[in-house]
Design an enzyme around this catalytic site. Structure first.
Site, short mmCIF file in Angstrom:
data_model
loop_
_atom_site.label_atom_id
_atom_site.label_comp_id
_atom_site.label_asym_id
_atom_site.label_seq_id
_atom_site.Cartn_x
_atom_site.Cartn_y
_atom_site.Cartn_z
N HIS A 140 20.54 -56.41 4.23
CA HIS A 140 19.56 -57.36 4.78
C HIS A 140 18.16 -56.90 4.38
O HIS A 140 17.87 -56.79 3.21
CB HIS A 140 19.77 -57.44 6.29
N HIS B 124 23.09 -64.25 -1.92
CA HIS B 124 22.59 -64.71 -0.62
C HIS B 124 23.68 -65.53 0.07
O HIS B 124 24.42 -66.26 -0.60
CB HIS B 124 21.34 -65.58 -0.80
N ASP C 271 14.33 -60.16 -1.92
CA ASP C 271 14.14 -58.71 -2.01
C ASP C 271 14.06 -58.19 -3.44
O ASP C 271 13.74 -57.03 -3.66
CB ASP C 271 15.28 -58.00 -1.26
#
Ligand code: SDX
Length: 429
Positions: free
Chosen positions: A269, A308, A364
């Site tokens: 995460h 994702h 990210d």
């Protein structure tokens, strides 16, 4: 148009059942009526990791994973990132509308004048080892806020919720900066209320102790604000689910936020941005990418920053962050990791393994490269995610607390253990 319902036949009994469909969902509880006899508890739904389960109704953030669409209260993220600020975005997420000039001024004032933390917080942060991970320090220190603000327990009082909202959003950067300075063996820098939210954060991080008038470069100040906007909310992600689940037993919001921070800490995460830089550092050179990709495809690890649960297309935030990266590099110099990241993305997006699994860069993948170029150590990256996500967590928490359909979160299970065993004394085992 057929009526909005399912007709379900239980082949064990031949019975048929009508199950209403609303908002593209069926209610799991409507399957409880399906049973084989009076002793039967009835059917439950089974959905490990909630891959296909809506846990709530929310009007805060909309995502279309197939189209790569992200909207905050209906505003496309591209427009919000271009025109708004993080504090204005926080207001939008919390209250549902863009603020008027007066509302914004009052909101910024309330946040600005709640950036200080209790003086004891310094002792708390000093209690951590110098090499503690700043995310671990954040989790512990945010939880400790509940011991200072006992009125936080009044979760049903709108005025208390408003005050705790200001405190949480305002104090996260202060605690984050305290943690950062602790790891550097530097004295802390108090908040400077003459600075903007991002500029004050930079000041608490990087200001020299004796430096009187600190101002970050406007490009860096704006880059941090844009990164904060992009990380502010993302509907029912893992850490938001933690915020709602913990919040559902109605503790103070500081304790729930500490739980959300802990969930964000995980490498799958919010900890992924840190892992991306470690991965790029491990690859070390563009010539090593093909071998790395081969190992990922062989199941020897993951391409961090890719994939994702919801986006099966390019994460719209990644596109904006990639563009922001170039603006930062024009100022601070190009991060050599960018070349590896760009080549890694190019190769992965042409490879059937990633294409077939619809794995694209997520938020990210590029954020860490910017953070590193700004001078942050990799351990700070998840902390930089947690600061702005606090606005989303608190907005979701407030929505949950006031949602009459919600109550304490308590899932069921499929029991797979033993039954009816007789206790055996240790002498006979
Ligand atoms: C965030 O939910 C949110 O909205 C989160 C977030 C937010 O703003 O709050 O967007 C922020 O957390 C972004 C994600 C950051 N994490 C990473 O970058 C870590 C790497 N990515 C993954 O571990 C993974 O993609 C997840 C955790 C993000 C999603 O995992 P899922 O939906 O549970 O998918 P999965 O693990 O079931 O994978 C499906 C397949 C598997 O292959 P098969 O078993 O079918 O052969 O895809 C493969 C996985 O092995 N896969 C990857 C991969 N991600 C999934 N293979 C290589 N590299 C990857 N990154």
């Amino acid at each position: 148009m057929p009526n909005d319902s399912l007709t379900v036949t239980d082949n064990r009994t031949g019975k048929q059942y009508e199950v209403p469909i609303s908002d593209g969902t069926v209610r799991a509880i409507d399957f409880r009526q399906i049973r084989v006899d009076d002793d039967d508890f009835g059917l439950m739904t089974y959905d490990p990791a909630f891959t296909n389960t809506a846990s709530c109704r929310s009007a805060i953030t909309f995502i279309d994973g197939d189209k790569g669409i992200l909207e905050y209260r209906g505003y496309p993220i591209e427009q919000v990132a271009e025109h708004s600020t993080y504090l204005e975005t926080a207001y939008l997420l919390l209250f549902g509308e863009l603020p008027t000039a007066t509302q914004l001024s009052e909101w910024v004032h309330n946040i600005t004048y709640h950036t200080m933390v209790h003086e004891n917080t310094k002792k708390f942060v000093d209690g951590f080892n110098y090499d503690s991970h700043p995310m671990g320090m954040l989790v512990g220190t945010v939880a400790a806020l509940s011991t200072y603000y006992k009125d936080g327990k009044d979760v049903d009082d709108p005025a208390s919720r408003e005050l705790q909202t200001w405190r949480l959003i305002a104090k996260m950067p202060t605690i984050a900066a305290y943690a950062y300075r602790r790891t550097r063996g530097l004295p802390i820098i108090y908040p400077d209320n003459d600075l903007s939210f991002p500029a004050n954060f930079c000041s608490m991080l990087w200001r020299q102790v004796a430096e009187k008038d600190y101002k970050p470069d406007p490009v860096l100040e704006r880059a941090i604000d844009v990164l904060f906007i992009l990380h502010a909310d993302h509907e029912q992600n893992c850490s938001t689910n933690a915020m709602r689940a913990v919040g559902s037993s109605r503790p103070d919001p500081f304790s729930a936020t500490a739980a959300a921070c802990a969930a964000l800490y995980g490498p799958l995460h919010g900890g992924a941005n840190e892992e991306v830089l470690r991965m790029l550092d491990h690859i070390g050179d563009i010539k090593n990418i093909p071998d790395f990709i081969k190992r990922v495809k062989a199941g020897e690890g993951r391409l961090m920053g890719f994939g994702h649960r919801v986006y099966k297309n390019y994460d719209p935030r990644a596109k904006i962050i990639k563009r922001t990266a170039y603006e930062v590099f024009d100022l601070v110099g190009r991060n050599p990791m960018l070349d590896i990241a760009l080549e890694l993305e190019k190769i992965a997006l042409e490879d059937e393994y990633f294409i077939s699994r619809k794995l694209y860069p997520n938020v990210d993948f590029y954020s860490g490269i910017i953070y590193q170029a700004l001078g942050f150590p990799v351990e700070m990256f998840p902390v930089l995610f947690a600061i702005p996500r606090t606005a989303g967590w608190v907005a979701q928490w407030r929505e949950m607390i006031t949602d009459s359909e919600q109550k304490i979160a308590r899932p069921r299970q499929i029991y797979s253990g033993n039954r009816g065993r007789e206790y055996v004394p240790v002498s006979e085992r």
